[in-house]
Every structure is written in structure tokens, then in C-alpha cells.
Design an enzyme around this catalytic site. Structure first.
Site, mmCIF file in Angstrom:
data_model
loop_
_atom_site.group_PDB
_atom_site.id
_atom_site.type_symbol
_atom_site.label_atom_id
_atom_site.label_comp_id
_atom_site.label_asym_id
_atom_site.label_seq_id
_atom_site.Cartn_x
_atom_site.Cartn_y
_atom_site.Cartn_z
ATOM 1 N N SER A 278 -3.563 0.559 -4.513
ATOM 2 C CA SER A 278 -3.237 -0.708 -3.972
ATOM 3 C C SER A 278 -4.393 -1.653 -3.887
ATOM 4 C CB SER A 278 -2.800 -0.508 -2.685
ATOM 5 O OG SER A 278 -3.368 0.431 -1.675
ATOM 6 N N HIS B 44 1.524 5.089 -2.507
ATOM 7 C CA HIS B 44 1.712 6.513 -2.002
ATOM 8 C C HIS B 44 2.906 6.939 -2.641
ATOM 9 C CE1 HIS B 44 -1.308 7.413 1.146
ATOM 10 N NE2 HIS B 44 -0.956 6.229 1.612
ATOM 11 N N HIS C 56 0.750 -1.256 -0.064
ATOM 12 C CA HIS C 56 -0.063 -0.019 0.055
ATOM 13 C C HIS C 56 0.885 1.231 0.091
ATOM 14 C CE1 HIS C 56 -3.160 3.060 1.003
ATOM 15 N NE2 HIS C 56 -2.106 3.359 1.967
ATOM 16 N N GLU D 233 -5.807 9.073 -0.553
ATOM 17 C CA GLU D 233 -5.978 7.734 -0.572
ATOM 18 C C GLU D 233 -6.650 7.548 -1.704
ATOM 19 O OE1 GLU D 233 -4.621 5.626 1.217
ATOM 20 O OE2 GLU D 233 -3.906 6.461 3.140
HETATM 21 N N1 HBI Z 1 1.206 6.218 9.944
HETATM 22 N N2 HBI Z 1 2.435 4.692 8.820
HETATM 23 C C1 HBI Z 1 1.346 5.458 8.915
HETATM 24 N N3 HBI Z 1 0.627 5.931 7.790
HETATM 25 C C2 HBI Z 1 -0.418 6.610 7.714
HETATM 26 O O1 HBI Z 1 -0.791 6.777 6.759
HETATM 27 C C3 HBI Z 1 -0.745 7.404 8.812
HETATM 28 C C4 HBI Z 1 0.013 6.912 10.030
HETATM 29 N N4 HBI Z 1 -0.281 7.556 11.167
HETATM 30 C C5 HBI Z 1 -1.595 8.543 11.347
HETATM 31 C C6 HBI Z 1 -2.221 8.726 10.044
HETATM 32 N N5 HBI Z 1 -1.768 8.330 8.998
HETATM 33 C C7 HBI Z 1 -3.404 9.686 10.003
HETATM 34 O O2 HBI Z 1 -3.293 10.507 11.001
HETATM 35 C C8 HBI Z 1 -3.598 10.286 8.786
HETATM 36 O O3 HBI Z 1 -4.525 9.311 7.891
HETATM 37 C C9 HBI Z 1 -4.146 11.581 8.667
HETATM 38 FE FE FE Z 2 -2.327 5.104 2.878
#
Ligand code: HBI
Ligand code: FE
Length: 277
Positions: A203, A142, A137, A183
């Protein structure tokens, strides 16, 4: 107060999250030790083969250019190599993390043009669906679009403004903006039908097809204030997809937004129903 790495690690283990948080640094990053099994490499190859069959037709040109420039599909990518290439393209780099990390450190990485990529891969029986973000993913979804300059700037700006919004009680509003762009975002491509660029779509084998040209997929023109007010669901196909006119329009919309004013206006209002837009 931010959670310490140790407290967060304990919470993740209690909630059954899969990552190994025991080796995290204070910013929640870890080393990527490149020691993937033949089975993991095979799962990666299968995931990429299946998904690139769709993205060729359904993904925005900038996403496809990112995938080729970064070289992601042959084998599980090496984090250092991808970072070196991405740095040259847009000034971003990637860092390895054990999975979801707390919002504070996540935004801090974005604000400094570092994208956190999960260091473990789903198993063969999970090709179609997984609840937590995994390496497929994060990497395949991303990272490629971070090579697009205006989107790259948007993500950095997002990290900065999200931290501010969360402090003002606008966490949900910022999370919706991320959800419907990074997303599940769609975008116009000149001379072509609507394309996808969001990581949740890239994904997903089934939702990518549904979102772009599925019968009943609800496409709504992007408008930042509406997006920040619209509810979303995490384990169903989205009931609305917002369509950007361009990545530059996304960057500009966030740059020009007075986040404190928007949060003040909407944080206590109930969210909009995506089907009603
Ligand atoms: N951590 N690894 C990871 N990936 C994310 O997309 C992610 C996160 N921590 C917090 C977070 N996203 C959310 O706060 C966001 O979706 C805004
Ligand atoms: Fe994501």
C-alpha cells in the site's frame, strides 16, 4: 480486562482517530454500508491504478494471483463478495471494522480466520501517506495474500499465539513478528529476484520500490527469533527487511516455536538494532 466498545470509542475520539465506533458490535465489527461517493470511487481507482503499475514487477506471484481472483481493483470492493471468494480459496473471510481495534479482539478474529478491514478510505490529498490503516491498506495490502494457503495458516496461528504471548509480556515480540512479515515482508520467488508481499509495502508507492530494489535497502534472511527481537520504526522506511525462503517456511517457523520459551528468554532484553544485522 478488555476495554468495552464504548470506552474504546471514547479513547479513539480523544486521540483523533477517524473511524466511527458508535455502531460497533461487541467484537468491534460493523456493517459495510455500500454507499461510497463518486469521489471515493475515483480515489480508489487512482490508488489501484498507481499501485498495480508497481506490483506487477515487485510483488510475489501469490499476491498478484490473489488480487485477480478476488477482483479488487475496478471499484471499491464489496465485503460480502470478497468474503465469498476468499472462503473458497483459503477458508478466510473479511469483516468490516471502523479502524484500529484493540489487540485482544484483533487476535481473536485472526485465530478464527477473519481479517478485519477498515470501512473508510483516505482522501485524495493522502494518496502517498496516511498514519492510520484505511480500506486501501487493508484490502489492497493484506487481503490478497490471505488466499495463499501457507500464509493463511500462518495468520491464523499468529492470532492464537499472539494472544498467549501478550499475556506473558511478549506483546512487543509478537508485534515485531507481524511488522516484519505481514506488513513489511519480502520473499524469494523461484527463478526471480526477491519479491514483496507485506501489506505496508503493497500500500506504499515509495517504500515498495525502495524495499525491493532500492539502493541501500538492507535485506536479511528470515529467522524467527531474530525478527522477534528486532526494533522497528513506524514513520520511516525500514532499516532492515527480512526475506522469507517461502510461505511454508514462515508457517513452519511459527508452528514449531515455543512462544512461552522465546518470550521468557527475550522479553526483558533490549531490542536489536535493524541496521546492525
Ligand atoms: N486493528 N484494524 C486493525 N488492524 C490491525 O492491523 C491491528 C488492529 N489492532 C491491533 C493490532 N493491529 C496490533 O496489535 C498488531 O499490529 C499486532
Ligand atoms: Fe496493516
Amino acid at each position: 480486562m478488555e476495554l468495552s466498545v464504548r470506552d474504546y470509542a471514547r479513547e479513539c475520539a480523544e486521540q483523533g482517530l477517524r473511524g466511527d465506533y458508535s455502531r460497533c458490535r461487541a467484537d468491534f465489527t460493523v456493517e459495510q454500508s455500500y454507499d461510497y461517493s463518486a469521489e471515493e470511487q475515483e480515489v480508489w481507482r487512482l490508488l489501484c491504478e498507481r499501485q498495480t503499475g508497481l506490483t506487477a514487477r515487485l510483488a510475489h506471484r501469490s499476491y498478484l494471483d490473489g488480487v485477480s481472483a478476488l477482483g479488487l481493483t475496478e471499484r471499491i470492493p464489496d465485503f460480502g463478495t470478497v468474503s465469498d471468494r476468499l472462503r473458497l480459496l483459503s477458508g478466510w473471510e473479511i469483516v468490516a471494522v471502523p479502524g484500529l481495534i484493540p489487540a485482544g479482539p484483533f487476535f481473536d478474529h485472526l485465530a478464527n480466520r477473519r481479517f478485519p478491514v477498515t470501512n473508510w478510505l483516505r482522501e485524495r490529498r493522502e494518496l502517498d501517506y496516511i498514519v492510520e490503516p484505511d480500506m486501501f491498506h487493508d484490502f489492497f495490502g493484506h487481503v490478497p495474500i490471505l488466499a495463499q494457503p501457507a500464509f493463511a495458516d500462518f495468520m491464523q496461528l499468529y492470532g492464537t499465539k499472539a494472544a498467549q504471548a501478550f499475556e506473558l509480556g511478549g506483546g512487543d515480540m509478537m508485534t515485531r513478528l507481524y511488522w516484519y512479515t505481514a506488513e513489511y515482508g519480502l520473499i524469494q520467488q523461484p527463478g526471480a529476484p526477491v519479491k514483496a508481499f507485506g501489506a505496508g509495502l503493497m500500500s506504499s508507492f515509495t517504500e515498495l520500490q525502495f524495499a525491493v530494489d532500492g539502493e541501500g535497502a538492507h535485506h536479511v534472511p528470515f529467522e524467527i527469533e531474530t525478527v522477534m527481537r528486532t526494533a522497528y520504526e513506524i514513520d520511516k522506511f525500514q532499516r532492515a527487511y527480512f526475506v522469507l525462503p517461502s510461505f511454508e517456511a514462515l508457517r513452519r517457523a511459527l508452528d514449531r516455536s515455543d512462544i512461552a520459551a522465546l518470550v521468557g528468554r527475550w522479553k526483558d532484553a533490549g531490542p536489536l538494532d535493524p541496521s546492525s544485522l
